[in-house]
Scaffold this motif. Structure first.
Motif, short mmCIF file in Angstrom:
data_model
loop_
_atom_site.label_atom_id
_atom_site.label_comp_id
_atom_site.label_asym_id
_atom_site.label_seq_id
_atom_site.Cartn_x
_atom_site.Cartn_y
_atom_site.Cartn_z
N MET A 149 28.38 41.87 85.09
CA MET A 149 28.00 40.69 85.87
C MET A 149 26.59 40.81 86.40
O MET A 149 25.96 39.85 86.77
CB MET A 149 29.00 40.51 87.04
CG MET A 149 28.58 41.18 88.32
SD MET A 149 29.97 41.59 89.37
CE MET A 149 30.43 43.18 88.75
N THR A 150 26.09 42.07 86.41
CA THR A 150 24.73 42.27 86.94
C THR A 150 23.74 42.43 85.80
O THR A 150 22.58 42.66 86.03
CB THR A 150 24.70 43.50 87.84
OG1 THR A 150 25.21 44.61 87.09
CG2 THR A 150 25.53 43.31 89.07
N ALA A 182 37.95 34.35 91.24
CA ALA A 182 37.97 35.63 91.96
C ALA A 182 39.12 36.45 91.37
O ALA A 182 39.36 36.40 90.18
CB ALA A 182 38.14 35.39 93.44
N ARG A 188 38.55 36.15 87.26
CA ARG A 188 37.11 36.05 86.94
C ARG A 188 36.84 35.08 85.80
O ARG A 188 35.90 35.25 85.05
CB ARG A 188 36.49 37.41 86.63
CG ARG A 188 36.77 38.48 87.67
CD ARG A 188 36.12 38.21 89.00
NE ARG A 188 36.55 39.21 89.98
CZ ARG A 188 36.30 39.12 91.28
NH1 ARG A 188 35.62 38.09 91.76
NH2 ARG A 188 36.72 40.04 92.10
N THR A 200 33.05 35.02 84.49
CA THR A 200 31.91 35.23 85.40
C THR A 200 31.44 36.68 85.41
O THR A 200 30.49 37.01 86.11
CB THR A 200 32.27 34.82 86.84
OG1 THR A 200 33.30 35.70 87.31
CG2 THR A 200 32.77 33.39 86.91
N ARG A 201 32.12 37.55 84.66
CA ARG A 201 31.68 38.95 84.53
C ARG A 201 30.92 39.16 83.22
O ARG A 201 29.87 39.77 83.19
CB ARG A 201 32.89 39.88 84.53
CG ARG A 201 33.56 40.03 85.90
CD ARG A 201 32.88 41.13 86.68
NE ARG A 201 33.38 41.25 88.04
CZ ARG A 201 34.44 41.99 88.37
NH1 ARG A 201 35.10 42.65 87.45
NH2 ARG A 201 34.81 42.07 89.64
N ARG A 217 19.95 34.54 85.31
CA ARG A 217 19.89 35.55 84.26
C ARG A 217 21.24 36.18 83.96
O ARG A 217 21.49 36.63 82.85
CB ARG A 217 18.95 36.69 84.70
CG ARG A 217 17.51 36.29 84.66
CD ARG A 217 16.72 36.89 85.80
NE ARG A 217 15.42 36.25 85.83
CZ ARG A 217 14.37 36.73 85.17
NH1 ARG A 217 14.46 37.85 84.51
NH2 ARG A 217 13.23 36.09 85.20
N THR A 218 22.11 36.24 84.96
CA THR A 218 23.37 36.98 84.80
C THR A 218 24.56 36.03 84.91
O THR A 218 24.44 34.93 85.46
CB THR A 218 23.52 38.05 85.90
OG1 THR A 218 23.66 37.37 87.15
CG2 THR A 218 22.31 38.97 85.97
N HIS A 239 26.98 36.26 86.90
CA HIS A 239 27.24 36.01 88.32
C HIS A 239 26.37 34.86 88.82
O HIS A 239 26.84 33.96 89.53
CB HIS A 239 26.97 37.28 89.12
CG HIS A 239 27.26 37.15 90.59
ND1 HIS A 239 28.51 37.36 91.11
CD2 HIS A 239 26.47 36.78 91.63
CE1 HIS A 239 28.48 37.15 92.42
NE2 HIS A 239 27.25 36.80 92.76
N GLU A 240 25.10 34.89 88.43
CA GLU A 240 24.20 33.81 88.87
C GLU A 240 24.59 32.47 88.24
O GLU A 240 24.45 31.41 88.87
CB GLU A 240 22.75 34.17 88.53
CG GLU A 240 22.23 35.31 89.39
CD GLU A 240 20.84 35.81 88.97
OE1 GLU A 240 20.31 36.68 89.66
OE2 GLU A 240 20.31 35.33 87.94
N MET A 268 27.60 31.53 87.71
CA MET A 268 28.71 31.04 88.53
C MET A 268 28.16 30.29 89.74
O MET A 268 28.58 29.18 90.05
CB MET A 268 29.59 32.21 88.97
CG MET A 268 30.51 31.90 90.14
SD MET A 268 31.77 33.16 90.41
CE MET A 268 30.82 34.55 90.99
N ARG A 269 27.22 30.92 90.44
CA ARG A 269 26.66 30.29 91.64
C ARG A 269 25.94 28.98 91.29
O ARG A 269 25.98 28.02 92.06
CB ARG A 269 25.71 31.25 92.34
CG ARG A 269 26.38 32.49 92.92
CD ARG A 269 27.12 32.19 94.22
NE ARG A 269 27.88 33.34 94.67
CZ ARG A 269 29.21 33.48 94.50
NH1 ARG A 269 29.91 32.52 93.94
NH2 ARG A 269 29.82 34.57 94.90
#
Lengths: 922, 128
Positions: free
Chosen positions: A1-2, A49, A167, A188-189, A499-500, A502-503, A505-506
């Motif tokens: 995710m990162t 989540a 996720r 999202t991962r 880029r990721t 996780h981002e 998702m936001r």
């Protein structure tokens, strides 16, 4: 995710299929999944989540706000109360479901192992917070509710039918020929694109909690769980469903900056209440309604602000009991917050403030329009929980509607109307590729502009505009600027960079927030009246206008792709409420409202190839954690329970409690004899948690528990007494023996046990105990037993209370007088109470207790001191006196005193006095 | 904090000193020294500067969740698995958990469920 990723091609995706897809694994979603599975459907439960701690109940709940318990309230009373709280605009058929099915749901949850507060008689201990009727049921150990639900989801019978995908975040509901046929989303991962083909779709994504910006400016410091960004609102809208009441915002009075509930519902029964800076109460009723929020907002802005939750007046044991709930359940970091500022409930009242705005069916009434079966206006699409428009539905309503959605969706998925697979043999139905492409674009677009404005900045700006132009007081001019601004933000959002996964998702969440902001502004603009207090305070239309606006205001995507507002008639009430006259209209009568034009939205674009994910490594506790995921049996866990490392044994106990396999009780009882204190305590905590599901007829378990009564550890001894009491597995013997225990905590549990077994004589015998806490418990216990006392028991109780009424300790005397009231205040307790009430030098707690005692005494003795007490300096004493005087108002002086109290400086006293003056017809 | 990277994402060995600025995003600092293996030498290096240098302005944030690395069990991912906001991650270098974004509801399952008590939830700075 990162790790940064590339855009996967739309064709390279994980394709899943099921009968019923449930989006969101919170309160409503887990219940929907369980019920659908029980009905035989194959279920896919998607959560962005992890189901174990997702949704509004991430860390549990300290009470139920809307339990209609037979014998305590009726469904009709509840429906009338919520109709009033929502100022008439309500589909009573939906609320009636919560009212009539709530009790069955409480029982079902209890079977699963959820614990609700009960009194000494084993009845549900409901409290009064609403203007009429008692519906608040505390859950002192509610921190485990999500653990319990997760355990049910993983029981073999359910697990075989429910596939959980954590996720995975859907962004769009897919439709074909106007029916819901699946969802599109992504992991999202890993960033993997995911499509689901389903016979029916249930949306249970919670509130839109990330709409307004909290006063702290922290994007995630919201009242609602900030993962609840309005995903389901946006998905339902784009799928063509109607939403309703989006102008009726959620706004709550909360601990300032912390932004979590204080919570008056919890603190009220303990004697806490809200005051302004001058220490005066200013609200008549603590029930959260738009009217109450308007009073709170006014008070904060006035010269009498700010406002506080007053707790500093409470005695030490009350405050520590309160901390025990507030610092462990629902939002356990409250303690961390206060400690960080050097504040303490003993020395500092809690400063309160109003929250940011949100959209929430659970607290107010905005959400996806559903009927009494959780059906939306799109066939095959269901909504439940905070997402759905069922006013003031709270947790029990979320469970009830989750259950309804699960049952109805699984039936629909089997029927001829379903577009998805009819059974395990049917292949996935073909999904609409154009919609899948649009969802793909929505998800991955930010990867094309890695250097575009980041989500945090875009979201901050968007939500700051929500505060500036959409939050009340609302005006036509401000709302028009809001719409223009949100139109402009559409273009900014299209340029947002990520880029990721996780981002991503936001970023997708920012699009949901923008959609909700626009829809809320349009609905607020449409309803040209004020209603629901602060929730829809139109400063330019300050009056309620029933002639024009006794309608639901719905919003949907019109034929041209733009939002359109429509008025839907309020259906005929099934429970008449005298304040409201529902205009008789044809249920099909719908009035379209012309609105301002809509700015354009994003368009499709190209793609790049994808990348892969990361991995992990295993050592010792890890085996246990993995095992815990696989519903282990007791024998599988035994080696860990016997491990030489206490940390491993504790982790094994946690796994045992989490999964509760058959035989867990015996294993925990065994572990309660561990040499290590922390292990023993973990074991008894586990037993307490599981008490509702422990087999009360398992003699081996009970034997093993009774042996622990000889434990050198008082924590173990007192826990075992509690367990025996709650399992109703002991006669008076062990409790009576424990009255001579050296530790007062054990003796306290002994008294509770004796009360539950109806042993008045033995309870009374403990009135000479050396601990103040025990003596208070004796008084309270005798009060609880009052109704079932024999003549000898009466005499025992009277003697004990007489002794306690002369106790050196203030709280013991107060409890003794209160108990005297329950016992009918026999002589000489009546004269003792009258004397105590007259003396100003006596502590206020004792005076309040004495007033409660006199409520049951002969008016000849009671009226004079009570009349005097109506002008007592302490509000709680005045309130007790007013309540006691109400039935005696025919006696000289009483009516005058009550009239005088009707204009008391304290709002609570006033409310009770007015109620008494009106002869209970308040 | 200066750290050392020994392998690229595609598995090739390198020896890079870099400054950790935010989670796993790094700014290159110092010389790239090639690994010993000859065939790796012949392959061109990937566009590591593109991959690793963060073009946005770096903003330091005081994050609310802290992990005591001496207690954190390497290989355990419990807190990472359950965080509702997915704000925790395992550092590829240390194998221990850390907060990779300042996104927190201070709800507490990470601390409550950690088997070794390594996780502490503080208030986000703006609320403190």
């Amino acid at each position: 995710m990162t790790e940064p990723i590339d855009i996967p091609p739309p064709g390279q995706r994980q394709e899943l299929s099921c009968d019923v897809a449930v989006v969101g694994g919170g309160t409503a979603g887990t219940m929907a999944a369980i019920t659908a599975a029980e009905m035989g459907a194959s279920v896919l439960l998607l959560d962005k989540a992890h189901v174990r701690h997702s949704g509004a109940l991430a860390m549990g709940m300290d009470g139920v706000n809307n339990a209609v318990i037979p014998g305590k309230a009726t469904p009709e009373d509840y429906v009338a109360e919520i109709t009033r709280a929502n100022e008439g605009i309500i589909n009573q058929r939906t609320v009636y479901q919560t009212a009539s099915r709530g009790y069955e749901m409480v029982r079902r949850l209890e079977q699963y192992g959820v614990k609700f507060a009960k009194d000494a008689h084993g009845d549900y201990d409901v409290r009064r917070v609403h203007r009429s009727g008692s519906y608040v049921l505390p859950m002192p150990e509610g921190k485990d509710i999500k653990k319990v639900l997760y355990r049910v989801l993983r029981q073999r019978s359910i697990r075989e039918r429910v596939r959980i995908e954590n996720r995975v975040m859907p962004v769009r509901v897919l439709t074909a020929a106007g029916r819901a046929v699946g969802v599109a989303g992504f992991n999202t991962r890993t960033g993997e694109f995911v499509t689901v083909s389903a016979g029916a779709v249930i949306l249970a994504t919670g509130a839109c909690g990330r709409l307004g910006l909290p006063a702290s400016g922290y994007l995630y410091g919201t009242y609602e769980n900030p993962t609840n960004a309005g995903d389901g609102h946006a998905m339902a809208y784009h799928a063509g469903a109607e939403l309703s009441g989006l102008e009726c915002f959620q706004i709550n009075p909360l601990i300032k900056d912390y932004n979590g509930p204080a919570c008056a519902y919890v603190a009220n029964p303990f004697g806490g209440y809200q005051v302004n800076h001058r220490g005066e109460r200013f609200v008549d009723c603590d029930y959260w309604s738009g009217q109450m929020m308007a009073e709170v907002a006014r008070e904060i802005a006035s010269a009498r602000g700010p406002i506080y939750l007053k707790l500093t007046h409470l005695p030490e044991e009350t405050i520590s009991a309160l901390e025990g709930i507030l610092h462990t359940t629902e939002r356990p970091t409250r303690g961390t917050f206060h400690a960080g500022r050097g504040h303490d409930y003993r020395t500092h009242d809690v400063e309160m403030h109003i929250s940011e705005i949100g959209l929430c069916g659970g607290h107010s009434s905005s959400g996806v329009w559903v009927d009494e079966n959780a059906v939306t206006t799109v066939p095959g699409l269901y909504a439940a929980g905070d997402l759905a428009c069922v006013p003031h539905n709270y947790m029990i309503g979320a469970f009830v509607f989750g259950d309804l959605a699960g049952a109805n969706a699984s039936e629909f998925a089997r029927g001829p109307g379903a577009a998805g697979p009819a059974g395990p043999d049917a292949g996935p139905a073909s999904l609409p590729e154009d919609q899948i492409g649009a969802a793909h674009e929505l998800i991955y677009r930010p990867l094309r502009n890695p250097d575009g404005p980041p989500q945090a900045q875009v979201e901050y700006k968007l939500r700051r505009f929500v505060n500036d132009y959409v939050a009340p007081p609302k005006t036509q001019a401000r709302l028009a600027i809001a719409l223009e601004t949100f139109g402009r933000m559409t273009a900014e959002i299209a340029r947002m960079g990520a880029r990721t996964p996780h981002e991503l998702m936001r970023c997708a969440e920012v699009t949901f927030i923008r959609d909700c902001a626009e829809l809320a502004a349009r609905a607020s603009l449409g309803r040209t009246e004020s209603r629901w207090g602060l929730y829809h305070d139109r400063a330019d239309h300050p009056e309620r206008d029933d002639a024009e606006w006794f309608w639901h205001l719905n919003i949907r995507r019109g034929a041209d792709g733009n939002p359109e507002l429509l008025k839907r008639p309020v259906g005929t009430y099934i429970v008449p409420v005298s304040e409201f006259e529902v205009p008789v209209r044809d249920p099909g009568e719908v009035v379209l409202i012309a609105g301002p034009p809509v700015p354009g939205r994003g368009r499709l674009g190209g793609c790049r190839p994808a990348a892969a994910a990361t991995s992990a490594r295993p050592p010792q506790i890890l085996e246990l954690l993995r095992l815990a995921e696989m519903q282990p049996s007791v024998p599988q866990l035994e080696p860990y329970l016997a491990d030489s490392d206490a940390r491993v044994r504790r982790a094994a106990i946690a796994a045992l409690t989490e999964t509760a396999p058959p035989g867990a009780g015996r294993a925990l009882a065994q572990a309660a004899g561990d040499d290590n204190g922390t292990v023993r305590h973990a074991a008894v905590a586990g037993l307490r948690e599981l008490v509702a599901v422990l087999p009360a007829d398992d003699e081996a378990l009970l034997d093993s528990l009774r042996r622990r009564l000889g434990s050198p550890d008082p924590v173990v001894r007192s826990a075992v007494l509690d367990l025996l009491r709650e399992m109703r597995a002991a006669d008076a013997g062990p409790f009576a023996a424990a009255l001579s225990d050296a530790d007062h905590r054990v003796r306290l549990r002994a008294v509770s046990g004796l009360v539950s077994t109806g042993e008045a004589r033995l309870v009374a015998g403990a009135a000479a105990d050396r601990s103040r806490e025990v003596r208070v418990a004796v008084a309270d216990g005798l009060a609880a037993l009052a109704a079932e006392l024999t003549e000898t028991g009466q005499a025992n109780a009277r003697e004990a209370l007489e002794r306690l009424a002369g106790d050196p300790d203030v709280l013991v005397r107060a409890a003794a007088f209160k108990a005297a009231g329950a016992l009918g205040c026999p002589p000489p307790l009546d004269t003792l109470a009258a004397r105590a009430l007259r003396r100003a030098a006596v502590a206020w707690e004792v005076r309040a207790g004495a007033a409660q005692a006199l409520a049951a005494a002969s008016p000849a003795i009671a009226v004079r001191p009570l009349v005097a007490a109506v002008s007592d300096p302490h509000a709680n004493v005045r309130k007790a006196a007013v309540t006691a005087l109400a039935p005696m108002r025919a006696y000289p002086g009483a009516a005058e005193a009550l009239h005088a109290a009707a204009s008391d400086g304290d709002a609570d006293v006033r409310a009770y006095a007015r109620y008494a003056v009106d002869g209970g017809r308040g | 904090m200066v750290e050392r990277l020994t392998r690229l994402a595609d598995g090739r060995p390198v020896d890079l000193e870099y400054i950790r600025v935010r989670g796993d995003r790094v700014v290159l600092h110092g010389e790239v020294s090639r690994g010993a293996s000859d065939d790796l030498l012949s392959a061109p290096l990937p566009a590591i500067e593109q991959e690793f240098i963060m073009p946005l302005v770096e903003t330091r944030a005081d994050v609310p969740v802290t992990i005591d690395a001496s207690l954190c069990v390497e290989g355990c991912t419990l807190c990472v698995d359950i965080c509702p906001l997915d704000s925790l991650a395992i550092s590829p270098d240390s194998g221990k958990a850390y907060m990779h974004v300042d996104e927190c509801w201070y709800c507490g399952p990470c601390a409550a469920r950690c088997p070794t008590g390594a996780v502490t939830v503080n208030m986000p700075y703006l609320l403190r």
